[in-house]
Write a protein that holds these residues in place. Sequence first.
Motif, PDB file in Angstrom:
ATOM      1  N   MET A 104     -73.316 -20.182  -7.135  1.00  0.00           N
ATOM      2  CA  MET A 104     -72.465 -18.998  -7.876  1.00  0.00           C
ATOM      3  C   MET A 104     -73.203 -17.798  -8.093  1.00  0.00           C
ATOM      4  O   MET A 104     -72.987 -16.795  -8.082  1.00  0.00           O
ATOM      5  CB  MET A 104     -72.049 -19.736  -9.022  1.00  0.00           C
ATOM      6  N   ALA A 105     -74.634 -18.162  -8.560  1.00  0.00           N
ATOM      7  CA  ALA A 105     -75.529 -16.982  -8.933  1.00  0.00           C
ATOM      8  C   ALA A 105     -75.736 -16.092  -7.742  1.00  0.00           C
ATOM      9  O   ALA A 105     -75.585 -14.862  -7.938  1.00  0.00           O
ATOM     10  CB  ALA A 105     -76.806 -17.670  -9.394  1.00  0.00           C
ATOM     11  N   GLN A 106     -75.907 -16.799  -6.523  1.00  0.00           N
ATOM     12  CA  GLN A 106     -75.963 -16.001  -5.457  1.00  0.00           C
ATOM     13  C   GLN A 106     -74.959 -15.130  -5.045  1.00  0.00           C
ATOM     14  O   GLN A 106     -74.787 -13.852  -4.429  1.00  0.00           O
ATOM     15  CB  GLN A 106     -76.408 -16.869  -4.039  1.00  0.00           C
ATOM     16  N   LEU A 107     -73.613 -15.881  -5.061  1.00  0.00           N
ATOM     17  CA  LEU A 107     -72.267 -15.059  -4.707  1.00  0.00           C
ATOM     18  C   LEU A 107     -72.202 -13.982  -5.722  1.00  0.00           C
ATOM     19  O   LEU A 107     -71.802 -12.853  -5.281  1.00  0.00           O
ATOM     20  CB  LEU A 107     -71.187 -16.191  -4.918  1.00  0.00           C
ATOM     21  N   ALA A 108     -72.415 -14.262  -6.947  1.00  0.00           N
ATOM     22  CA  ALA A 108     -72.203 -13.109  -7.954  1.00  0.00           C
ATOM     23  C   ALA A 108     -73.117 -11.840  -7.729  1.00  0.00           C
ATOM     24  O   ALA A 108     -72.760 -10.784  -7.708  1.00  0.00           O
ATOM     25  CB  ALA A 108     -72.390 -13.703  -9.349  1.00  0.00           C
ATOM     26  N   ALA A 109     -74.030 -12.204  -7.297  1.00  0.00           N
ATOM     27  CA  ALA A 109     -75.423 -11.049  -7.248  1.00  0.00           C
ATOM     28  C   ALA A 109     -74.783 -10.356  -5.635  1.00  0.00           C
ATOM     29  O   ALA A 109     -74.929  -9.240  -5.674  1.00  0.00           O
ATOM     30  CB  ALA A 109     -76.824 -11.922  -6.954  1.00  0.00           C
ATOM     31  N   LEU A 110     -74.189 -11.277  -4.753  1.00  0.00           N
ATOM     32  CA  LEU A 110     -73.892 -10.431  -3.566  1.00  0.00           C
ATOM     33  C   LEU A 110     -72.574  -9.682  -3.671  1.00  0.00           C
ATOM     34  O   LEU A 110     -72.730  -8.407  -3.132  1.00  0.00           O
ATOM     35  CB  LEU A 110     -73.526 -11.372  -2.575  1.00  0.00           C
ATOM     36  N   VAL A 111     -71.794 -10.007  -4.527  1.00  0.00           N
ATOM     37  CA  VAL A 111     -70.381  -9.432  -4.772  1.00  0.00           C
ATOM     38  C   VAL A 111     -70.769  -8.103  -5.731  1.00  0.00           C
ATOM     39  O   VAL A 111     -70.527  -6.919  -5.487  1.00  0.00           O
ATOM     40  CB  VAL A 111     -69.291 -10.102  -5.108  1.00  0.00           C
ATOM     41  N   MET A 112     -71.574  -8.358  -6.834  1.00  0.00           N
ATOM     42  CA  MET A 112     -71.724  -7.413  -7.958  1.00  0.00           C
ATOM     43  C   MET A 112     -72.773  -6.524  -7.598  1.00  0.00           C
ATOM     44  O   MET A 112     -72.576  -5.406  -8.123  1.00  0.00           O
ATOM     45  CB  MET A 112     -72.174  -8.069  -9.112  1.00  0.00           C
ATOM     46  N   GLY A 113     -73.479  -6.692  -6.757  1.00  0.00           N
ATOM     47  CA  GLY A 113     -74.680  -5.497  -6.282  1.00  0.00           C
ATOM     48  C   GLY A 113     -73.829  -4.756  -5.092  1.00  0.00           C
ATOM     49  O   GLY A 113     -74.481  -3.885  -4.497  1.00  0.00           O
ATOM     50  N   ASN A 114     -72.515  -5.117  -4.475  1.00  0.00           N
ATOM     51  CA  ASN A 114     -72.016  -4.314  -3.631  1.00  0.00           C
ATOM     52  C   ASN A 114     -70.738  -3.839  -4.123  1.00  0.00           C
ATOM     53  O   ASN A 114     -69.798  -4.474  -4.211  1.00  0.00           O
ATOM     54  CB  ASN A 114     -71.690  -5.243  -2.281  1.00  0.00           C
ATOM     55  N   ALA A 115     -70.837  -2.390  -4.537  1.00  0.00           N
ATOM     56  CA  ALA A 115     -69.630  -1.598  -5.264  1.00  0.00           C
ATOM     57  C   ALA A 115     -68.423  -1.956  -4.411  1.00  0.00           C
ATOM     58  O   ALA A 115     -67.087  -2.069  -4.806  1.00  0.00           O
ATOM     59  CB  ALA A 115     -69.893  -0.273  -5.515  1.00  0.00           C
ATOM     60  N   LYS A 116     -68.679  -1.498  -3.177  1.00  0.00           N
ATOM     61  CA  LYS A 116     -67.151  -1.759  -2.178  1.00  0.00           C
ATOM     62  C   LYS A 116     -66.701  -3.179  -2.144  1.00  0.00           C
ATOM     63  O   LYS A 116     -65.371  -3.319  -2.328  1.00  0.00           O
ATOM     64  CB  LYS A 116     -67.637  -1.265  -0.701  1.00  0.00           C
ATOM     65  N   LEU A 117     -67.550  -4.082  -2.024  1.00  0.00           N
ATOM     66  CA  LEU A 117     -67.164  -5.345  -1.900  1.00  0.00           C
ATOM     67  C   LEU A 117     -66.579  -5.925  -3.298  1.00  0.00           C
ATOM     68  O   LEU A 117     -65.628  -6.597  -3.385  1.00  0.00           O
ATOM     69  CB  LEU A 117     -68.448  -6.339  -1.484  1.00  0.00           C
ATOM     70  N   LYS A 118     -67.150  -5.444  -4.587  1.00  0.00           N
ATOM     71  CA  LYS A 118     -66.665  -5.831  -5.751  1.00  0.00           C
ATOM     72  C   LYS A 118     -65.200  -5.108  -6.029  1.00  0.00           C
ATOM     73  O   LYS A 118     -64.092  -5.736  -6.236  1.00  0.00           O
ATOM     74  CB  LYS A 118     -67.576  -5.242  -6.942  1.00  0.00           C
TER      75      LYS A 118
END
Length: 141
Positions: A104-118
């Motif tokens: 979950m931590a990696q998924l959150a970092a990947l999504v939250m770190g990419n404004a378009k994906l978020k």
Amino acid sequence: MAPRMDDIMRLCCDISANQQVKVAVQHVTRAAIVAGGTVFVGGILAGPAGIAVGVAVGGLLGAWLTSGQFKPLPQILMELPPNQQQKLYSDIMAVLGNLDWTDMAQLAALVMGNAKLKQQVTAALLSYITKELSAEVRYGD
């Protein structure tokens, strides 16, 4: 709940909590039954005048029932039955595509770190809430 589905559900909860999303699931069917019932009872008890009173009272009760109480979206998401969680999972995975994560931590970092994906995940989540649950969305308190 499968680990990947659990990660997606927690991600949706995190995103909606971060944006302070609240939803009200409207009870339209129940309101229609109450409104129709008051008209019927009014007609039985007082004839044509009772129908008029029943319409007025039923309409007010129906409006009150559909006004909805807003709850935080994470609470709504965690109360979803498994089949609705699976549908939401599928909708979010369609956005994430072949994104690979380990926890979950990696998924959150990947999504939250990419404004378009978020933004895309948020849009998919809100689309699911409004279309599948017929809910009204509100931000903040």
